[in-house]
Motif scaffolding. Structure first.
Motif, PDB file in Angstrom:
ATOM      1  N   CYS A  47      14.966  -7.482 -13.451  1.00 30.68           N
ATOM      2  CA  CYS A  47      14.023  -6.379 -13.243  1.00 30.68           C
ATOM      3  C   CYS A  47      13.327  -6.532 -11.901  1.00 30.68           C
ATOM      4  CB  CYS A  47      12.988  -6.364 -14.374  1.00 30.68           C
ATOM      5  SG  CYS A  47      11.688  -5.126 -14.160  1.00 30.68           S
ATOM      6  N   LEU A  48      13.230  -5.416 -11.191  1.00 27.30           N
ATOM      7  CA  LEU A  48      12.443  -5.356  -9.965  1.00 27.30           C
ATOM      8  C   LEU A  48      11.540  -4.136 -10.060  1.00 27.30           C
ATOM      9  CD1 LEU A  48      13.546  -5.943  -6.311  1.00 27.30           C
ATOM     10  CD2 LEU A  48      12.150  -3.958  -6.884  1.00 27.30           C
ATOM     11  N   PHE A  49      10.235  -4.345  -9.916  1.00 31.02           N
ATOM     12  CA  PHE A  49       9.327  -3.198  -9.925  1.00 31.02           C
ATOM     13  C   PHE A  49       8.419  -3.243  -8.716  1.00 31.02           C
ATOM     14  CE2 PHE A  49       6.931  -6.393 -12.315  1.00 31.02           C
ATOM     15  CZ  PHE A  49       5.626  -6.236 -11.891  1.00 31.02           C
ATOM     16  N   VAL A  50       8.015  -2.057  -8.284  1.00 34.79           N
ATOM     17  CA  VAL A  50       7.109  -1.966  -7.136  1.00 34.79           C
ATOM     18  C   VAL A  50       5.770  -1.432  -7.614  1.00 34.79           C
ATOM     19  CG1 VAL A  50       9.009  -1.605  -5.529  1.00 34.79           C
ATOM     20  CG2 VAL A  50       7.818   0.382  -6.475  1.00 34.79           C
ATOM     21  N   THR A  51       4.703  -1.868  -6.963  1.00 29.51           N
ATOM     22  CA  THR A  51       3.360  -1.470  -7.365  1.00 29.51           C
ATOM     23  C   THR A  51       2.416  -1.647  -6.185  1.00 29.51           C
ATOM     24  OG1 THR A  51       1.560  -1.920  -8.930  1.00 29.51           O
ATOM     25  CG2 THR A  51       2.879  -3.791  -8.243  1.00 29.51           C
ATOM     26  N   ALA A  92       0.841  -1.193   0.000  1.00 25.11           N
ATOM     27  CA  ALA A  92       0.000   0.000   0.000  1.00 25.11           C
ATOM     28  C   ALA A  92       0.881   1.251   0.000  1.00 25.11           C
ATOM     29  CB  ALA A  92      -0.907  -0.017   1.221  1.00 25.11           C
ATOM     30  N   SER A  93       0.263   2.410  -0.227  1.00 29.50           N
ATOM     31  CA  SER A  93       0.992   3.667  -0.156  1.00 29.50           C
ATOM     32  C   SER A  93       1.608   3.825   1.231  1.00 29.50           C
ATOM     33  CB  SER A  93       0.049   4.847  -0.440  1.00 29.50           C
ATOM     34  OG  SER A  93      -0.479   4.762  -1.741  1.00 29.50           O
ATOM     35  N   GLY A  94       2.877   4.245   1.251  1.00 36.04           N
ATOM     36  CA  GLY A  94       3.561   4.421   2.522  1.00 36.04           C
ATOM     37  C   GLY A  94       4.183   3.161   3.077  1.00 36.04           C
ATOM     38  N   SER A  95       4.223   2.099   2.266  1.00 31.89           N
ATOM     39  CA  SER A  95       4.790   0.837   2.761  1.00 31.89           C
ATOM     40  C   SER A  95       6.300   0.754   2.591  1.00 31.89           C
ATOM     41  CB  SER A  95       4.125  -0.359   2.054  1.00 31.89           C
ATOM     42  OG  SER A  95       4.324  -0.283   0.654  1.00 31.89           O
ATOM     43  N   GLY A  96       6.904   1.779   1.982  1.00 29.81           N
ATOM     44  CA  GLY A  96       8.355   1.802   1.843  1.00 29.81           C
ATOM     45  C   GLY A  96       8.878   1.392   0.481  1.00 29.81           C
ATOM     46  N   LYS A  97       8.004   1.280  -0.504  1.00 37.57           N
ATOM     47  CA  LYS A  97       8.404   0.776  -1.818  1.00 37.57           C
ATOM     48  C   LYS A  97       9.436   1.692  -2.495  1.00 37.57           C
ATOM     49  CE  LYS A  97       4.257   0.671  -3.637  1.00 37.57           C
ATOM     50  NZ  LYS A  97       3.506   1.331  -2.543  1.00 37.57           N
ATOM     51  N   SER A  98       9.127   2.992  -2.577  1.00 42.23           N
ATOM     52  CA  SER A  98      10.029   3.923  -3.269  1.00 42.23           C
ATOM     53  C   SER A  98      11.350   4.083  -2.521  1.00 42.23           C
ATOM     54  CB  SER A  98       9.350   5.282  -3.446  1.00 42.23           C
ATOM     55  OG  SER A  98       8.213   5.173  -4.286  1.00 42.23           O
TER      56      SER A  98
END
Length: 334
Positions: free
Chosen positions: A192-196, A35-41
């Protein structure tokens, strides 16, 4: 091979990334969902060498990836990060944006590689336009083409599908899969690693799927395993539509009472079916999904469920009977 070991990153005493360890093998596609704010970026910036970890380290082929405090120019020459905002040069053409990544190569190879990428990324028809003259999907494909132009070892993408409409989502998703597979030539391969925040794309193309919550990696494995055997209700919900039912209500569905009545049971909609010999439920809503209908039904004041059907005769308020396609229900840990 990219390895991250026990990464920790905090901002103002709030931990954005908490003790995360992952390994990305050559040619692998990994997706991290949260979810948003989970630390992905934040995690992506740590992996790319664009942020300093408080503790832990990142290594590429057994060499440590330094953080920005240790180098004049942040980043690593074999790791590319594509941001949500694309970060294209606004006043030069799509072709020139891609070619810029190859500016230190001979012209003959540069022209060959740019033409190859324009074709692979379906950008040939818009190659002479500047970014503001092309669609969001074309911007995203240009950013990916530029990032992969000089064949980096690692391609990182931050929410690559978030700003795209459905047709462009499908194009970019398929492109990502094709590009990574296309680059597996000779002794060099691209991972490749992507976050979503949307697992639908991750489930379809990733070899490995991870679930992030509050900066912590709570589950990592094959997409099919995480989908059918999530460890928590959060992991179940992040990977698709799901029914979370307390075990004590299983008798309402015609199932034996559980020995742990307060435990949570995961039931995917496709595990349920309309069954004339099953349990009576009342239809609360019917949602048309194109290839099928999604039914919201109520078994009692405590239990409502979602299931899928292709039947076209179901109406709101109707009493129908439902059953399970199998009895292999999954008990969540928390």
């Amino acid at each position: 091979m990219l390895t991250a070991t026990k990464l920790v990153k905090a901002y103002n005493s709030v931990q954005a990334v908490r003790n995360v360890s992952i390994t990305l093998e050559p040619g692998q596609i990994m997706a991290l969902v949260g979810a948003s704010g989970s630390g992905k970026s934040t995690l992506l910036n740590l992996l790319a060498g664009l942020a300093d970890a408080d503790t832990g380290e990142v290594r590429l082929n057994d060499e440590r990836v330094p953080g920005p405090s240790e180098v004049l120019v942040p980043g690593h020459k074999d790791i590319r990060l594509v941001h949500q905002e694309y970060q294209l040069m606004p006043n030069v053409s799509v072709r020139e944006n891609i070619a810029y990544a190859l500016r230190f190569f001979e012209k003959s190879y540069r022209d060959f590689r740019v033409n190859e990428l324009l074709k692979l990324c379906r950008l040939t028809d818009v190659q002479d336009r500047i970014p503001r003259q092309v669609s969001g999907g074309e911007k995203q494909r240009t950013a990916i083409a530029r990032a992969i132009a000089d064949k980096p070892a690692i391609l990182l993408l931050d929410e690559p599908f978030s700003h795209l409409d459905l047709p462009n989502r499908l194009i970019v998703r398929d492109l990502l899969f094709d590009l990574v597979r296309h680059e597996q030539t000779g002794s060099r391969s691209t991972s490749c690693l992507f976050v979503t925040h949307d697992a639908s794309d991750a489930l379809s193309i990733a070899d490995t799927l991870g679930i992030l919550r509050d900066g912590k990696l709570i589950q990592l494995g094959a997409p099919v395993d995480i989908y059918h055997r999530p460890v928590t209700a959060y992991a179940a919900r992040m990977t698709g539509l799901v029914n979370i039912v307390k075990a004590k209500y299983l008798p309402l569905l015609g199932l034996p009472e559980s020995d742990v009545p307060e435990s949570l049971i995961c039931i995917r909609p496709e595990q349920l079916k309309l069954d004339d010999s099953g349990t009576s439920v009342t239809v609360r809503a019917v949602y048309f999904k194109g290839s099928h209908y999604e039914l919201d039904v109520e078994a009692s004041r405590y239990v409502s469920l979602r299931l899928l059907t292709t039947r076209t005769d179901i109406q709101v308020g109707q009493v129908v009977r439902i059953g399970l396609r199998d009895n292999e229900l999954w008990r969540l840990k928390g």
